[in-house]
Scaffold this active site. Structure first.
Site, PDB file in Angstrom:
ATOM      1  N   ASP A 295     -39.877  -4.347 -17.116  1.00  0.00           N
ATOM      2  CA  ASP A 295     -39.030  -5.440 -17.778  1.00  0.00           C
ATOM      3  C   ASP A 295     -39.433  -5.050 -19.575  1.00  0.00           C
ATOM      4  O   ASP A 295     -40.929  -5.885 -19.676  1.00  0.00           O
ATOM      5  CB  ASP A 295     -39.585  -6.697 -17.721  1.00  0.00           C
ATOM      6  CG  ASP A 295     -38.823  -7.970 -18.443  1.00  0.00           C
ATOM      7  OD1 ASP A 295     -38.222  -7.391 -19.306  1.00  0.00           O
ATOM      8  OD2 ASP A 295     -38.746  -8.845 -18.028  1.00  0.00           O
TER       9      ASP A 295
ATOM     10  N   HIS B  77     -42.271 -10.038 -24.861  1.00  0.00           N
ATOM     11  CA  HIS B  77     -43.617 -10.210 -24.294  1.00  0.00           C
ATOM     12  C   HIS B  77     -44.746  -9.073 -24.967  1.00  0.00           C
ATOM     13  O   HIS B  77     -45.657  -8.917 -24.725  1.00  0.00           O
ATOM     14  CB  HIS B  77     -43.439  -9.582 -22.721  1.00  0.00           C
ATOM     15  CG  HIS B  77     -42.468 -10.604 -22.105  1.00  0.00           C
ATOM     16  ND1 HIS B  77     -42.664 -11.856 -22.022  1.00  0.00           N
ATOM     17  CD2 HIS B  77     -41.139 -10.129 -21.683  1.00  0.00           C
ATOM     18  CE1 HIS B  77     -41.343 -12.244 -21.255  1.00  0.00           C
ATOM     19  NE2 HIS B  77     -40.626 -11.122 -21.237  1.00  0.00           N
TER      20      HIS B  77
ATOM     21  N   ILE C 157     -45.246 -13.963 -25.186  1.00  0.00           N
ATOM     22  CA  ILE C 157     -45.502 -14.872 -24.072  1.00  0.00           C
ATOM     23  C   ILE C 157     -45.549 -13.749 -22.794  1.00  0.00           C
ATOM     24  O   ILE C 157     -45.029 -12.603 -22.920  1.00  0.00           O
ATOM     25  CB  ILE C 157     -44.595 -15.903 -23.873  1.00  0.00           C
ATOM     26  CG1 ILE C 157     -43.140 -15.200 -23.623  1.00  0.00           C
ATOM     27  CG2 ILE C 157     -44.490 -16.880 -24.925  1.00  0.00           C
ATOM     28  CD1 ILE C 157     -42.236 -16.375 -23.026  1.00  0.00           C
TER      29      ILE C 157
ATOM     30  N   GLY D 265     -42.426 -13.934 -16.934  1.00  0.00           N
ATOM     31  CA  GLY D 265     -42.254 -15.191 -15.903  1.00  0.00           C
ATOM     32  C   GLY D 265     -42.784 -14.582 -14.726  1.00  0.00           C
ATOM     33  O   GLY D 265     -43.460 -15.198 -13.960  1.00  0.00           O
TER      34      GLY D 265
HETATM   35  C1  LIG Z   1     -31.958 -13.577 -13.128  1.00  0.00           C
HETATM   36  C2  LIG Z   1     -32.864 -14.297 -14.177  1.00  0.00           C
HETATM   37  C3  LIG Z   1     -33.252 -13.105 -15.394  1.00  0.00           C
HETATM   38  C4  LIG Z   1     -33.955 -13.795 -16.410  1.00  0.00           C
HETATM   39  C5  LIG Z   1     -34.337 -12.684 -17.431  1.00  0.00           C
HETATM   40  C6  LIG Z   1     -35.842 -12.685 -17.789  1.00  0.00           C
HETATM   41  C7  LIG Z   1     -36.537 -11.889 -18.698  1.00  0.00           C
HETATM   42  C8  LIG Z   1     -37.919 -11.965 -18.992  1.00  0.00           C
HETATM   43  O1  LIG Z   1     -38.315 -10.847 -19.848  1.00  0.00           O
HETATM   44  C9  LIG Z   1     -37.966 -13.360 -19.850  1.00  0.00           C
HETATM   45  C10 LIG Z   1     -39.335 -14.057 -19.389  1.00  0.00           C
HETATM   46  O2  LIG Z   1     -39.956 -13.682 -18.467  1.00  0.00           O
HETATM   47  S1  LIG Z   1     -39.557 -15.665 -20.243  1.00  0.00           S
HETATM   48  C11 LIG Z   1     -41.153 -16.214 -19.540  1.00  0.00           C
HETATM   49  C12 LIG Z   1     -40.847 -17.217 -18.451  1.00  0.00           C
HETATM   50  N1  LIG Z   1     -40.156 -18.473 -18.781  1.00  0.00           N
HETATM   51  C13 LIG Z   1     -41.005 -19.414 -19.269  1.00  0.00           C
HETATM   52  O3  LIG Z   1     -41.869 -19.225 -20.166  1.00  0.00           O
HETATM   53  C14 LIG Z   1     -39.979 -20.565 -19.722  1.00  0.00           C
HETATM   54  C15 LIG Z   1     -40.833 -21.697 -19.438  1.00  0.00           C
HETATM   55  N2  LIG Z   1     -39.756 -23.060 -19.493  1.00  0.00           N
HETATM   56  C16 LIG Z   1     -39.807 -23.618 -20.764  1.00  0.00           C
HETATM   57  O4  LIG Z   1     -39.936 -23.254 -21.911  1.00  0.00           O
HETATM   58  C17 LIG Z   1     -38.784 -24.710 -20.588  1.00  0.00           C
HETATM   59  O5  LIG Z   1     -38.980 -25.516 -19.487  1.00  0.00           O
HETATM   60  C18 LIG Z   1     -37.061 -24.652 -20.801  1.00  0.00           C
HETATM   61  C19 LIG Z   1     -37.044 -23.964 -22.445  1.00  0.00           C
HETATM   62  C20 LIG Z   1     -36.607 -23.518 -20.020  1.00  0.00           C
HETATM   63  C21 LIG Z   1     -36.410 -25.818 -20.749  1.00  0.00           C
HETATM   64  O6  LIG Z   1     -37.173 -27.122 -21.644  1.00  0.00           O
HETATM   65  P1  LIG Z   1     -36.369 -28.259 -22.176  1.00  0.00           P
HETATM   66  O7  LIG Z   1     -35.528 -27.552 -23.227  1.00  0.00           O
HETATM   67  O8  LIG Z   1     -37.321 -28.978 -22.629  1.00  0.00           O
HETATM   68  O9  LIG Z   1     -35.480 -28.754 -21.156  1.00  0.00           O
HETATM   69  P2  LIG Z   1     -35.660 -30.188 -20.281  1.00  0.00           P
HETATM   70  O10 LIG Z   1     -35.911 -31.184 -21.088  1.00  0.00           O
HETATM   71  O11 LIG Z   1     -37.036 -30.020 -19.483  1.00  0.00           O
HETATM   72  O12 LIG Z   1     -34.607 -30.186 -19.496  1.00  0.00           O
HETATM   73  C22 LIG Z   1     -33.137 -29.813 -19.915  1.00  0.00           C
HETATM   74  C23 LIG Z   1     -32.224 -29.503 -18.562  1.00  0.00           C
HETATM   75  O13 LIG Z   1     -32.541 -28.285 -18.245  1.00  0.00           O
HETATM   76  C24 LIG Z   1     -32.933 -27.950 -17.145  1.00  0.00           C
HETATM   77  N3  LIG Z   1     -33.998 -27.048 -17.061  1.00  0.00           N
HETATM   78  C25 LIG Z   1     -35.350 -27.310 -17.398  1.00  0.00           C
HETATM   79  N4  LIG Z   1     -35.974 -26.330 -17.446  1.00  0.00           N
HETATM   80  C26 LIG Z   1     -35.232 -25.280 -16.778  1.00  0.00           C
HETATM   81  C27 LIG Z   1     -35.594 -24.246 -16.161  1.00  0.00           C
HETATM   82  N5  LIG Z   1     -36.907 -23.502 -16.276  1.00  0.00           N
HETATM   83  N6  LIG Z   1     -34.650 -23.332 -15.513  1.00  0.00           N
HETATM   84  C28 LIG Z   1     -33.381 -23.972 -15.400  1.00  0.00           C
HETATM   85  N7  LIG Z   1     -33.060 -25.197 -15.718  1.00  0.00           N
HETATM   86  C29 LIG Z   1     -34.020 -26.074 -16.405  1.00  0.00           C
HETATM   87  C30 LIG Z   1     -33.322 -29.363 -16.692  1.00  0.00           C
HETATM   88  O14 LIG Z   1     -33.246 -29.519 -15.137  1.00  0.00           O
HETATM   89  C31 LIG Z   1     -32.571 -30.291 -17.304  1.00  0.00           C
HETATM   90  O15 LIG Z   1     -31.258 -30.335 -16.856  1.00  0.00           O
HETATM   91  P3  LIG Z   1     -30.586 -31.615 -15.982  1.00  0.00           P
HETATM   92  O16 LIG Z   1     -30.833 -32.691 -16.713  1.00  0.00           O
HETATM   93  O17 LIG Z   1     -29.502 -31.290 -15.282  1.00  0.00           O
HETATM   94  O18 LIG Z   1     -31.759 -31.641 -14.844  1.00  0.00           O
END
Ligand SMILES: CCCCCCC[C@@H](O)CC(=O)SCCNC(=O)CCNC(=O)[C@H](O)C(C)(C)COP(=O)(O)OP(=O)(O)OC[C@H]1O[C@@H](n2cnc3c(N)ncnc32)[C@H](O)[C@@H]1OP(=O)(O)O
Length: 318
Positions: free
Chosen positions: A206, A211, A226, A229
């Site tokens: 990846d 990253h 970062i 994940g």
């Molecule tokens: C097959 C897939 C392939 C993907 C490719 C990946 C490529 C990689 O190189 C990329 C990575 O590795 S990135 C690193 C790993 N991920 C992260 O670090 C993300 C961490 N999470 C965040 O930052 C926040 O939770 C964030 C930003 C995700 C959300 O935070 P907020 O904007 O504050 O949202 P929140 O108020 O908590 O919730 C709003 C609505 O969104 C839903 N939700 C929250 N977190 C979610 C999440 N992690 N995944 C899916 N949905 C999510 C909530 O449920 C809420 O919706 P609802 O009101 O319907 O419940």
């Protein structure tokens, strides 16, 4: 003179996107890929079976198929969840705004030590979360000569920050697994990660610049690059299999969890695990959470893993 204009919401057509089947994706790996993955998820010399090809029981760490979805060297670049406009109905977006949202994996068969396989992927959901768009994909890893018996099924979502507000469906509520109330974890595993861990992990395939590139991360709201994940996820899976499954790859059945906050390379990953009654007597059910010690934030929440039942005591019971 500069002026600020709000980015308009993307024009998403859910009816075109959901159900879209990507062309079969050829993937290949060898024992070196398996060892590189294992070392970057925290496996050490006390589990040589995942690190040394001459061990009699040399095996793939069971969460390895997750890497294949994003393994860039099959394509030149990896496709990050639709950012390149590869999904009909979803316009191209800034891939740096994409973070990994949720992930699950179900193991059907023990992984071979290498070979050529195919990933069969369908877009199974596109949701408008207000603050972002969620694109969910379901993937099966198969041997093209025997596609009816997949090795694993994976469901993962990409959360595209800032791409919500287009009036689409909100989607189902997360099926979050909660730790039992008033019960201390049955085991806690700590991994102090290395400052350069993302640079090592990306060699598993990846190559997302988020990253590694210090110029990109601040532009999308992170103080520095970062951690992937799936690297954090692998650390959690390793903690669980080592503690409750005697590091036996055959014991690993499934895992699910949500990425709730970013991890920075160098953070200490603290995986808390609760053993709870399983649906079947052949299984163990482990609820887990991962926190980053330095930020105090939970970075994987709603986690649950299923292992085969074991008559051995957990390795690091508190
Ligand atoms: C097959 C897939 C392939 C993907 C490719 C990946 C490529 C990689 O190189 C990329 C990575 O590795 S990135 C690193 C790993 N991920 C992260 O670090 C993300 C961490 N999470 C965040 O930052 C926040 O939770 C964030 C930003 C995700 C959300 O935070 P907020 O904007 O504050 O949202 P929140 O108020 O908590 O919730 C709003 C609505 O969104 C839903 N939700 C929250 N977190 C979610 C999440 N992690 N995944 C899916 N949905 C999510 C909530 O449920 C809420 O919706 P609802 O009101 O319907 O419940």
């Amino acid at each position: 003179m500069s002026s600020t204009t709000k980015t308009p919401p993307p024009q998403v057509d859910v009816s075109k996107a959901v159900g879209f089947k990507a062309p079969p994706q050829k993937v290949l790996y060898n024992s070196r890929d398996l060892m590189l993955y294992a070392i970057s998820i925290g496996v050490k010399q006390d589990e040589l079976k995942f690190l040394y090809e001459n061990e009699q029981d040399f095996a793939a760490f069971p969460t390895y198929p997750l890497v294949l979805m994003l393994k860039g060297d099959n394509h030149g670049v990896a496709v990050y969840g639709g950012g390149a406009g590869d999904v009909p109905g979803i316009p191209a977006f800034d891939p740096n705004k994409l973070v990994h949202g949720d992930q699950s994996l179900e193991v059907h068969r023990l992984l071979p030590l290498g070979g050529e396989f195919e990933l069969h992927t369908t877009v199974t959901g596109v949701y408008d979360k207000g603050k972002g768009m969620v694109i969910e994909r379901t993937t099966k890893m198969v041997d093209p000569k025997d596609p009816s018996r997949p090795y694993s099924s994976m469901k993962g979502s990409a959360f595209v920050r800032g791409a919500g507000g287009w009036g689409g469906p909100k989607g189902p509520k997360q099926n979050a697994y909660e730790p039992p109330k008033d019960k201390a974890p049955d085991a806690i595993h700590e991994d102090k990660t290395n400052d350069d861990l993302a640079i090592l992990y990306r060699l598993s395939g990846d190559y997302n610049p988020l990253h590694i590139d210090p110029r990109i991360a601040p532009k999308v709201g992170f103080k520095k690059p970062i951690l992937h994940g799936l690297c954090t996820y692998g650390h959690a899976a390793h903690a669980i299999l080592k503690t409750f499954g005697s590091s036996d790859p055959n014991a690993f059945k499934s895992i699910t969890g949500r990425f709730t906050a970013p991890v920075y390379p160098g953070d200490t990953l603290v995986t808390k695990m609760w053993s709870v009654p399983a649906e079947s007597k052949d299984q163990q059910k482990i609820i887990f959470q991962v926190a980053a010690k330095e930020s105090g934030q939970i970075v994987i929440n709603g986690g649950c893993a299923i292992l085969a039942a074991s008559n051995k005591a957990p390795q690091s019971k508190l």
